[in-house]
Design an enzyme around this catalytic site. Structure first.
Site, PDB file in Angstrom:
ATOM      1  CB  THR A 254      -0.916  -0.006   1.253  1.00 28.82           C
ATOM      2  OG1 THR A 254      -1.674  -1.201   1.222  1.00 28.82           O
ATOM      3  CG2 THR A 254      -1.848   1.188   1.284  1.00 28.82           C
TER       4      THR A 254
ATOM      5  CG  HIS B 285      -0.214   0.186  -4.556  1.00 27.02           C
ATOM      6  ND1 HIS B 285      -0.955  -0.827  -3.993  1.00 27.02           N
ATOM      7  CD2 HIS B 285       0.530  -0.395  -5.527  1.00 27.02           C
ATOM      8  CE1 HIS B 285      -0.661  -1.962  -4.596  1.00 27.02           C
ATOM      9  NE2 HIS B 285       0.229  -1.731  -5.527  1.00 27.02           N
TER      10      HIS B 285
ATOM     11  CB  CYS C  76     -15.171  -0.738  11.375  1.00 24.92           C
ATOM     12  SG  CYS C  76     -15.882   0.891  11.621  1.00 24.92           S
TER      13      CYS C  76
ATOM     14  CD  GLU D 288       6.142 -14.680  -6.689  1.00 24.53           C
ATOM     15  OE1 GLU D 288       5.143 -14.408  -5.993  1.00 24.53           O
ATOM     16  OE2 GLU D 288       6.588 -13.908  -7.575  1.00 24.53           O
TER      17      GLU D 288
ATOM     18  N   GLY E 269      -5.413 -11.333  -1.945  1.00 25.06           N
ATOM     19  CA  GLY E 269      -4.858 -10.482  -3.007  1.00 25.06           C
ATOM     20  C   GLY E 269      -5.945  -9.595  -3.600  1.00 25.06           C
TER      21      GLY E 269
HETATM   22  P1  NAD Z   1       3.013  -8.356  -3.591  1.00 22.13           P
HETATM   23  O1  NAD Z   1       2.430  -7.585  -4.717  1.00 22.13           O
HETATM   24  O2  NAD Z   1       4.392  -8.047  -3.120  1.00 22.13           O
HETATM   25  O3  NAD Z   1       2.969  -9.916  -3.938  1.00 22.13           O
HETATM   26  C1  NAD Z   1       2.193 -10.479  -4.944  1.00 22.13           C
HETATM   27  C2  NAD Z   1       2.998 -11.597  -5.549  1.00 22.13           C
HETATM   28  O4  NAD Z   1       2.186 -12.261  -6.525  1.00 22.13           O
HETATM   29  C3  NAD Z   1       4.255 -11.091  -6.274  1.00 22.13           C
HETATM   30  O5  NAD Z   1       5.402 -11.722  -5.727  1.00 22.13           O
HETATM   31  C4  NAD Z   1       4.019 -11.484  -7.716  1.00 22.13           C
HETATM   32  O6  NAD Z   1       5.211 -11.855  -8.402  1.00 22.13           O
HETATM   33  C5  NAD Z   1       3.047 -12.669  -7.564  1.00 22.13           C
HETATM   34  N1  NAD Z   1       2.303 -12.969  -8.798  1.00 22.13           N
HETATM   35  C6  NAD Z   1       2.031 -12.165  -9.861  1.00 22.13           C
HETATM   36  N2  NAD Z   1       1.386 -12.845 -10.818  1.00 22.13           N
HETATM   37  C7  NAD Z   1       1.221 -14.117 -10.360  1.00 22.13           C
HETATM   38  C8  NAD Z   1       0.634 -15.294 -10.897  1.00 22.13           C
HETATM   39  N3  NAD Z   1       0.058 -15.313 -12.106  1.00 22.13           N
HETATM   40  N4  NAD Z   1       0.648 -16.416 -10.143  1.00 22.13           N
HETATM   41  C9  NAD Z   1       1.209 -16.413  -8.905  1.00 22.13           C
HETATM   42  N5  NAD Z   1       1.783 -15.329  -8.352  1.00 22.13           N
HETATM   43  C10 NAD Z   1       1.794 -14.190  -9.066  1.00 22.13           C
HETATM   44  O7  NAD Z   1       1.966  -8.208  -2.412  1.00 22.13           O
HETATM   45  P2  NAD Z   1       1.963  -8.584  -0.847  1.00 22.13           P
HETATM   46  O8  NAD Z   1       2.371  -7.412  -0.068  1.00 22.13           O
HETATM   47  O9  NAD Z   1       2.637  -9.896  -0.604  1.00 22.13           O
HETATM   48  O10 NAD Z   1       0.381  -8.752  -0.685  1.00 22.13           O
HETATM   49  C11 NAD Z   1      -0.272  -9.782  -1.407  1.00 22.13           C
HETATM   50  C12 NAD Z   1      -1.583  -9.324  -1.996  1.00 22.13           C
HETATM   51  O11 NAD Z   1      -2.495  -9.081  -0.918  1.00 22.13           O
HETATM   52  C13 NAD Z   1      -1.558  -8.009  -2.781  1.00 22.13           C
HETATM   53  O12 NAD Z   1      -2.513  -8.076  -3.829  1.00 22.13           O
HETATM   54  C14 NAD Z   1      -1.980  -6.968  -1.754  1.00 22.13           C
HETATM   55  O13 NAD Z   1      -2.539  -5.830  -2.361  1.00 22.13           O
HETATM   56  C15 NAD Z   1      -3.009  -7.758  -0.982  1.00 22.13           C
HETATM   57  N6  NAD Z   1      -3.248  -7.371   0.403  1.00 22.13           N
HETATM   58  C16 NAD Z   1      -4.515  -7.453   0.830  1.00 22.13           C
HETATM   59  C17 NAD Z   1      -4.825  -7.193   2.135  1.00 22.13           C
HETATM   60  C18 NAD Z   1      -6.237  -7.335   2.585  1.00 22.13           C
HETATM   61  O14 NAD Z   1      -6.562  -6.845   3.674  1.00 22.13           O
HETATM   62  N7  NAD Z   1      -7.074  -8.017   1.814  1.00 22.13           N
HETATM   63  C19 NAD Z   1      -3.810  -6.821   3.033  1.00 22.13           C
HETATM   64  C20 NAD Z   1      -2.487  -6.782   2.579  1.00 22.13           C
HETATM   65  C21 NAD Z   1      -2.207  -7.073   1.253  1.00 22.13           C
END
Ligand code: NAD
Length: 346
Positions: A44, A47, A111, A199, A267
């Protein structure tokens, strides 16, 4: 307080951020001021740093960045009871209103009027940071600051893996970013039988191995479907943790889930996703579970115990330690993907 501090501030609606000197903030009646010992970079923050479409819609400028933190309490507001000056704390990042239906029924993390530290309020990439009493989390003194600030994303991983009830199951984790990597370690401890990770990034695949994955696949170069079917005698996996936000990973995971299985979605896809609900969800009788943040505060108790009792080794995931001044170097690494968690020290 009248003192000065340095902070990483997003000032302009464009790429980047600045290290600026500013006043240490005043403490409100239900707030806590901490001296930051460590803070880690989350996707985040990246971003917000690159000022993507989501950031443009959600961030009011100027704002101090960052939300994963550990530090020492230096001042408390007049109504604060939870902690005192000198305590060693971290912080939940979801700031619940405490009054809505969700808050009053044990679901503060969803919330309805949620604010998020470092997204809707000033964050923690600074010498000092203001936290809300409701979010402050007392740390065990045995937990080193770098680990303590990573408890927040560890909570995401714990919540996701808990949703799969993974003991004795074969599971697939799509995406081994920092949160996916933490999830591998958590799934190992929680008793998953086979942990398959997909990955594309080689640097992260290596860390997945260290965290305890049994089989690590590059989904862009190898036939994930064939490999999973082969490893599960054609059945598919019992649980999928989608931790990439990538649409094709999500769809692939859904196809590889055995009928009756569960899939947790952490994700965040950057646009709407079309699914074959009839074939991949309804007739397979699967459960799709959305994960947002962390259960407050169950996951914090679990994270703290796993770290304190040395059940979970965070060292492979914490790949870089920089001073706060070097935040831009950290952001460059985030862009390359050749990193796990990057911890900054003011
Ligand atoms: P990140 O973007 O560092 O990791 C995502 C990983 O997915 C990367 O290593 C990337 O190479 C891999 N990836 C891309 N395409 C792929 C594919 N086709 N198959 C398999 N893997 C693939 O993010 P992060 O910090 O590890 O967080 C993971 C995800 O969770 C992100 O989308 C983030 O935005 C989300 N997130 C959500 C919450 C929530 O509350 N829901 C909280 C934190 C993070």
């Amino acid at each position: 307080m009248g003192d000065k501090m340095k902070a990483v501030v997003k000032k302009d609606p464009a790429f980047g951020a600045e290290l600026v000197e500013m006043e240490v903030p005043e403490v409100g009646p239900e707030q806590v001021l901490i001296r930051v010992k460590s803070t880690s970079i989350c996707g985040t923050d990246y971003h917000i740093y690159i000022w993507n479409e989501w950031a443009r819609k959600n961030i009011n400028l100027p704002q101090i960045m960052g939300h994963e933190v550990a530090g020492e309490v230096v001042r408390v507001g007049e109504r604060v009871k939870k902690v005192k000056v000198g305590d060693y704390v971290s912080s939940e990042t979801h700031i619940p209103c405490g009054m809505c239906y969700q808050c009053l029924t044990g679901n503060q993390h969803i919330c309805k009027s949620m604010k998020i530290l470092g997204v809707h309020t000033d964050g923690v990439f600074a010498d000092y940071a203001l936290l809300e009493e409701v979010d402050v989390w007392p740390n065990d003194p045995l937990i080193p600051p770098a680990y303590a600030s990573v408890q927040e994303p560890l909570g995401n991983a714990i919540d996701t893996i808990r949703a799969g009830d993974v003991s004795g199951k074969n599971i697939l984790i799509t995406g081994a970013g920092p949160v996916g990597l933490l999830a591998v370690g958590v799934a190992r401890i929680f008793g998953a039988t086979k942990i398959i990770v997909s990955e594309p990034n080689g640097y992260r695949r290596e860390i997945a191995k260290e965290m305890g994955a049994d089989l690590i696949v590059n989904p862009l170069k190898e036939d994930l479907e064939y490999i999973v079917k082969n490893l599960t005698s054609g059945k598919g996996v019992d649980f999928v943790a989608e931790m990439s936000g990538n649409q094709s990973a999500l769809k692939q995971g859904l196809k590889l889930l055995t009928p009756g299985g569960r899939m947790a979605l952490l994700g965040i896809p950057d646009q709407e996703v079309t699914l074959n609900l009839t074939g991949d969800v309804i007739f397979k009788g699967i459960k799709l579970i959305g994960i947002t943040g962390r259960e407050m505060f169950r996951t914090w108790y679990i994270a703290g115990r796993l770290i304190k009792e040395k059940r979970l080794d965070l060292d492979p995931v914490i790949t870089h330690h920089f001073s706060l001044e070097d935040f831009a170097r950290g952001m460059e690494l985030m862009k390359s993907g050749d990193c796990g968690k990057i911890v900054l020290y003011p």
